[in-house]
Scaffold this active site. Sequence first.
Site, PDB file in Angstrom:
ATOM      1  N   GLU A 174      31.420  51.986   3.943  1.00 57.07           N
ATOM      2  CA  GLU A 174      31.712  52.932   2.861  1.00 57.07           C
ATOM      3  C   GLU A 174      32.801  53.953   3.188  1.00 57.07           C
ATOM      4  OE1 GLU A 174      27.966  54.603   1.566  1.00 57.07           O
ATOM      5  OE2 GLU A 174      27.223  52.673   0.885  1.00 57.07           O
ATOM      6  N   GLU A 366      24.116  46.222   0.484  1.00 59.08           N
ATOM      7  CA  GLU A 366      23.114  47.260   0.234  1.00 59.08           C
ATOM      8  C   GLU A 366      22.781  47.289  -1.246  1.00 59.08           C
ATOM      9  OE1 GLU A 366      23.922  51.287   1.587  1.00 59.08           O
ATOM     10  OE2 GLU A 366      24.767  50.560   3.475  1.00 59.08           O
TER      11      GLU A 366
END
Length: 469
Positions: A174, A366
């Site tokens: 991320e 995720e």
Amino acid sequence: MTTGRPGATGTLRFPSAFRWGTSTSAFQVEGAVGADGRGESIWDRFGRAPGAVENGDTGDVACDHYRRTEEDVALMARLHTDAHRFSLAWPRILPEGRGRVEQRGLDHYDRFIDSLLERGIEPLVTLYHWDLPQALQEAGGWRNRETAEHFARYAALCRDAFGDRVRDWVTVNEPWIVGLLGHQLGLHAPGERDLRGSVTAMHHLLLAHGLAAGELRSGGRGDTRTGIAYSLFPHTPDDGENPADREAARHSDGYVNRWFLDPVHGRGYPDDMRRHWEHAVGALDFIREGDLDVIAAGSDFIGVNYYTRRIVRAERGEGPWPWRVVEGRPGVPRTGLGWEIVPDDLRDLLVRLHTDYPGVPLLVTENGAIYRDEPAPDGAVHDAPRVRFLHAHLKAVHEALALGAPVEGYYHWSLMDNFEWAMGYWPRFGLVHVDRATLRRTIKDSGHWYARAAREGAIPASLAVEAGS
Ligand code: IFM
């Protein structure tokens, strides 16, 4: 990949090669921060600042996963998963981020990887999930280009240690969130509030990805694959009929998604966002000649971290952007944290990635939801909302597969309740409940439900939970 059609009972069958996984990161689960020569990370330092983390929580103990690795691998086996994504703690392997190697750190992950493989669980290894060695932060952290070079050396060390057994590597987790929360808003480590610093850091994270991917591929098993796990947010204009809102949604998508995906997949930074950033922070002179070639070199899959959508309106909010993120719609179900639950957007996102970056395998690295789960008097954890969440999102993945998106696997966030960064321990994301006082693990109803799906390679028609999996 071909996808099974709904059976007579409504069961949705997944391709036999589809991976059923769980996901964690080192700082969020390991604890044992002083064990075996581990160096300090930016989260150790940041988490001690008064008010930085809710309730004064720290990662010192977390789930004690560092010491309970065997127990936790056995839990994965009970969940019937065949894949697990986890991160290596850079400061366990290189306590100062460079130079001196800590063999005990390498040995720990060596045993962990072997133990997963012995149970038939394929490791997906993340190299950087936010726990930068503090010593590198002191030299400027991700604002310093040299950090990307240190990262590449760390990657080479990990390749030599584990590359014979690990095929798939996530270099960076991320990069947008690191830039936004860590460097722009100061809500995550290292707690900086510096807009130019944040775009610089994000560039160096992408450069680190490219350099590390080069190292990882130049050795190992020969079939090594590397990618980034992105925090991807599908965008919805507040008023879909309003061209200004539609344009705002496009811009915000550029800021959150395209700024990362485009360069990594060989298109360079998108022009519209380049102009925005230049307007906001001045010349982007930290992007050097050749950087974009390096960044584009190493992306064999796209890691999709998907939680919810962003609704935006054309209106100047805080910061330099001509859009504002607005509240979700009334009537849309929400998680315990208030995030809208929009599984159709996961399907559309996967299809969009396949359209925009054709031929690149997709992994849902995720996906999950926060609820305040606690055991019932019978000792079980009845988290029916998470069962519904899982069912809806796996159904969305199934639909994306049917529409041709090459989704290879799903890694639920998270295996177990853990340290949710600045929010501490109250948000529970796990398939497995962790008692904060005793660290006792209890498989929740959602874990039992997921176990059955993983075992059968199909989403059961019913949401009923079969305990004792
Ligand atoms: O817990 C985090 C994880 O570390 C990164 N992606 C989002 C998760 C939930 O907030």
